[in-house]
Design a protein around this motif. Structure first.
Motif, PDB file in Angstrom:
ATOM      1  N   ILE A  27       0.835  -1.199   0.000  1.00 14.46           N
ATOM      2  CA  ILE A  27       0.000   0.000   0.000  1.00 14.46           C
ATOM      3  C   ILE A  27       0.871   1.251   0.000  1.00 14.46           C
ATOM      4  O   ILE A  27       0.648   2.181  -0.784  1.00 14.46           O
ATOM      5  CB  ILE A  27      -0.958   0.005   1.215  1.00 14.46           C
ATOM      6  N   ASP A  28       1.879   1.280   0.863  1.00 10.05           N
ATOM      7  CA  ASP A  28       2.774   2.434   0.895  1.00 10.05           C
ATOM      8  C   ASP A  28       3.593   2.534  -0.385  1.00 10.05           C
ATOM      9  O   ASP A  28       3.896   3.636  -0.857  1.00 10.05           O
ATOM     10  CB  ASP A  28       3.705   2.358   2.109  1.00 10.05           C
ATOM     11  N   SER A  29       3.947   1.395  -0.957  1.00  8.33           N
ATOM     12  CA  SER A  29       4.689   1.396  -2.205  1.00  8.33           C
ATOM     13  C   SER A  29       3.829   1.938  -3.346  1.00  8.33           C
ATOM     14  O   SER A  29       4.315   2.659  -4.224  1.00  8.33           O
ATOM     15  CB  SER A  29       5.181  -0.015  -2.531  1.00  8.33           C
ATOM     16  N   MET A  30       2.540   1.597  -3.320  1.00  8.50           N
ATOM     17  CA  MET A  30       1.618   2.126  -4.322  1.00  8.50           C
ATOM     18  C   MET A  30       1.503   3.642  -4.197  1.00  8.50           C
ATOM     19  O   MET A  30       1.501   4.367  -5.198  1.00  8.50           O
ATOM     20  CB  MET A  30       0.237   1.472  -4.174  1.00  8.50           C
ATOM     21  N   LYS A  31       1.399   4.128  -2.961  1.00  8.84           N
ATOM     22  CA  LYS A  31       1.316   5.580  -2.742  1.00  8.84           C
ATOM     23  C   LYS A  31       2.583   6.269  -3.247  1.00  8.84           C
ATOM     24  O   LYS A  31       2.524   7.323  -3.894  1.00  8.84           O
ATOM     25  CB  LYS A  31       1.094   5.901  -1.269  1.00  8.84           C
ATOM     26  N   LYS A  32       3.715   5.668  -2.948  1.00 12.27           N
ATOM     27  CA  LYS A  32       4.997   6.210  -3.401  1.00 12.27           C
ATOM     28  C   LYS A  32       5.026   6.286  -4.925  1.00 12.27           C
ATOM     29  O   LYS A  32       5.516   7.272  -5.501  1.00 12.27           O
ATOM     30  CB  LYS A  32       6.144   5.327  -2.890  1.00 12.27           C
ATOM     31  N   THR A  33       4.485   5.267  -5.575  1.00 12.19           N
ATOM     32  CA  THR A  33       4.465   5.228  -7.036  1.00 12.19           C
ATOM     33  C   THR A  33       3.552   6.308  -7.601  1.00 12.19           C
ATOM     34  O   THR A  33       3.921   7.022  -8.540  1.00 12.19           O
ATOM     35  CB  THR A  33       4.011   3.837  -7.525  1.00 12.19           C
ATOM     36  N   VAL A  34       2.353   6.445  -7.024  1.00  9.44           N
ATOM     37  CA  VAL A  34       1.413   7.473  -7.501  1.00  9.44           C
ATOM     38  C   VAL A  34       1.985   8.866  -7.262  1.00  9.44           C
ATOM     39  O   VAL A  34       1.886   9.755  -8.124  1.00  9.44           O
ATOM     40  CB  VAL A  34       0.039   7.315  -6.824  1.00  9.44           C
ATOM     41  N   ASP A  35       2.604   9.071  -6.107  1.00  6.05           N
ATOM     42  CA  ASP A  35       3.222  10.372  -5.818  1.00  6.05           C
ATOM     43  C   ASP A  35       4.317  10.692  -6.835  1.00  6.05           C
ATOM     44  O   ASP A  35       4.463  11.845  -7.266  1.00  6.05           O
ATOM     45  CB  ASP A  35       3.806  10.382  -4.401  1.00  6.05           C
ATOM     46  N   ALA A  36       5.079   9.663  -7.221  1.00  6.38           N
ATOM     47  CA  ALA A  36       6.148   9.867  -8.205  1.00  6.38           C
ATOM     48  C   ALA A  36       5.573  10.189  -9.582  1.00  6.38           C
ATOM     49  O   ALA A  36       6.123  11.018 -10.322  1.00  6.38           O
ATOM     50  CB  ALA A  36       7.032   8.626  -8.280  1.00  6.38           C
ATOM     51  N   ILE A  37       4.466   9.545  -9.930  1.00  4.16           N
ATOM     52  CA  ILE A  37       3.803   9.821 -11.198  1.00  4.16           C
ATOM     53  C   ILE A  37       3.303  11.266 -11.215  1.00  4.16           C
ATOM     54  O   ILE A  37       3.411  11.977 -12.222  1.00  4.16           O
ATOM     55  CB  ILE A  37       2.648   8.829 -11.436  1.00  4.16           C
ATOM     56  N   LYS A  38       2.767  11.715 -10.077  1.00  2.75           N
ATOM     57  CA  LYS A  38       2.327  13.117  -9.961  1.00  2.75           C
ATOM     58  C   LYS A  38       3.511  14.062 -10.123  1.00  2.75           C
ATOM     59  O   LYS A  38       3.441  15.050 -10.852  1.00  2.75           O
ATOM     60  CB  LYS A  38       1.667  13.348  -8.599  1.00  2.75           C
ATOM     61  N   ALA A  39       4.605  13.757  -9.425  1.00  2.00           N
ATOM     62  CA  ALA A  39       5.792  14.615  -9.468  1.00  2.00           C
ATOM     63  C   ALA A  39       6.378  14.709 -10.873  1.00  2.00           C
ATOM     64  O   ALA A  39       6.978  15.728 -11.246  1.00  2.00           O
ATOM     65  CB  ALA A  39       6.845  14.100  -8.493  1.00  2.00           C
ATOM     66  N   ALA A  40       6.175  13.654 -11.650  1.00  2.00           N
ATOM     67  CA  ALA A  40       6.680  13.635 -13.027  1.00  2.00           C
ATOM     68  C   ALA A  40       5.743  14.370 -13.988  1.00  2.00           C
ATOM     69  O   ALA A  40       6.036  14.470 -15.180  1.00  2.00           O
ATOM     70  CB  ALA A  40       6.873  12.196 -13.491  1.00  2.00           C
ATOM     71  N   GLY A  41       4.623  14.868 -13.443  1.00  2.00           N
ATOM     72  CA  GLY A  41       3.676  15.606 -14.266  1.00  2.00           C
ATOM     73  C   GLY A  41       2.827  14.741 -15.174  1.00  2.00           C
ATOM     74  O   GLY A  41       2.294  15.220 -16.179  1.00  2.00           O
ATOM     75  N   LEU A  42       2.676  13.467 -14.812  1.00  2.00           N
ATOM     76  CA  LEU A  42       1.967  12.527 -15.678  1.00  2.00           C
ATOM     77  C   LEU A  42       0.603  12.091 -15.137  1.00  2.00           C
ATOM     78  O   LEU A  42      -0.127  11.381 -15.818  1.00  2.00           O
ATOM     79  CB  LEU A  42       2.833  11.270 -15.891  1.00  2.00           C
TER      80      LEU A  42
END
Length: 212
Positions: A153-168
Motif C-alpha cells: 500500500i505504501d509502495s503504491m502511494k509512493k508510485t502514484v506520488d512519483a507519477i504526480k511529481a513527473a507531471g503525468l
C-alpha cells in the motif's frame, strides 16, 4: 453460433485445457477468421467472470482459465499474419516495489488481452521509475498497480506520488489491485479505483479506459 464455437466456449468455461487448445488449433488450421475466435474468448471470459461473482468459480479456477487463455493466444497470434489487431488501447500493469506476487496480475493480463487490449506487463517488484518510464513510452489509458502485501500500500502511494511529481498523473487513470486494497486505501494512495479480484478489476479497467 455454430457448434464448434459453442464447444470452444464451453471447453474454456469448463477449464478443459486439452479440448480448448485442440479446438483452437483446428479452427486456425481450417482458416477461420481469428477475430471470430477472439470474440468467442471474450464470451467465455464474460461467463467465467459471472460464475466467479456467483461463487461458482474460485481463484484457482481463474488462474487455470488465465493459463489456458495465454496458450490460446500463442496459437492464435500467427493466424493474424500481417493483419493488425485493432487494440482497444494500452494498459500498463505491474506489481509494485517490495512485492513479488503476480498471480492476480497474470490473470488480469490474460483477461485484458482476450478483451482486445494491448498490455504492457512490467513484472514484479517494480520501482516507481519503471511505471513512469512505461507511461512515457506507451501512453496507456490505465495503469494498474498490483500488490498483495500490506507493505504494498505504501509502495503504491509512493508510485502514484512519483507519477504526480513527473507531471503525468492527469494523463492516465490509475487502479490499484490486491487483497489489501479497499476504498480507504484508494483514497490514501490517490488512485481512481481499486479491486480485490481479477474479474471486477478487468471490468473497472474497461470503465476507466472508456470502453466498458
Amino acid at each position: 453460433m455454430t457448434d464448434v464455437r459453442e464447444d470452444f466456449i464451453n471447453a474454456l468455461v469448463d477449464l478443459d485445457e486439452t479440448k480448448c487448445i485442440d479446438l483452437a488449433k483446428q479452427r486456425v488450421e481450417a482458416g477461420e477468421d481469428p477475430f471470430t475466435i477472439l470474440e468467442d474468448l471474450r464470451e467465455a471470459t464474460d461467463r467465467i467472470g459471472n460464475m466467479f461473482e456467483e461463487g461458482r468459480f474460485f481463484v484457482s479456477d481463474l488462474m487455470m482459465a488465465g493459463e489456458i487463455l495465454k496458450q490460446i493466444m500463442v496459437v492464435l497470434k500467427p493466424a493474424f499474419g500481417d493483419r493488425k489487431i485493432e487494440s482497444k488501447g494500452t494498459i500498463v500493469i505491474g506489481t509494485v516495489e517490495g512485492d513479488v506476487h503476480d498471480i492476480g496480475k497474470n490473470i488480469v493480463t490474460a483477461l485484458l488481452e482476450a478483451e482486445g487490449f494491448t498490455v504492457v506487463d512490467l513484472g514484479v517488484d517494480q520501482p516507481p521509475e519503471a511505471f513512469i518510464n512505461a507511461i512515457k513510452e506507451n501512453k496507456p489509458l490505465v495503469v494498474s498497480l498490483s500488490g498483495l502485501l500490506t507493505e504494498a500500500i505504501d509502495s503504491m502511494k509512493k508510485t502514484v506520488d512519483a507519477i504526480k511529481a513527473a507531471g503525468l498523473r492527469d494523463s492516465v487513470k490509475i487502479i490499484i489491485g490486491g487483497g489489501r486494497t479497499d476504498e480507504e486505501a484508494k483514497e490514501y494512495i490517490g488512485a481512481d479505483d481499486w479491486s480485490d479480484d481479477a474479474t471486477s478489476g478487468v471490468r473497472k479497467i474497461k470503465k476507466l479506459a472508456g470502453v466498458a
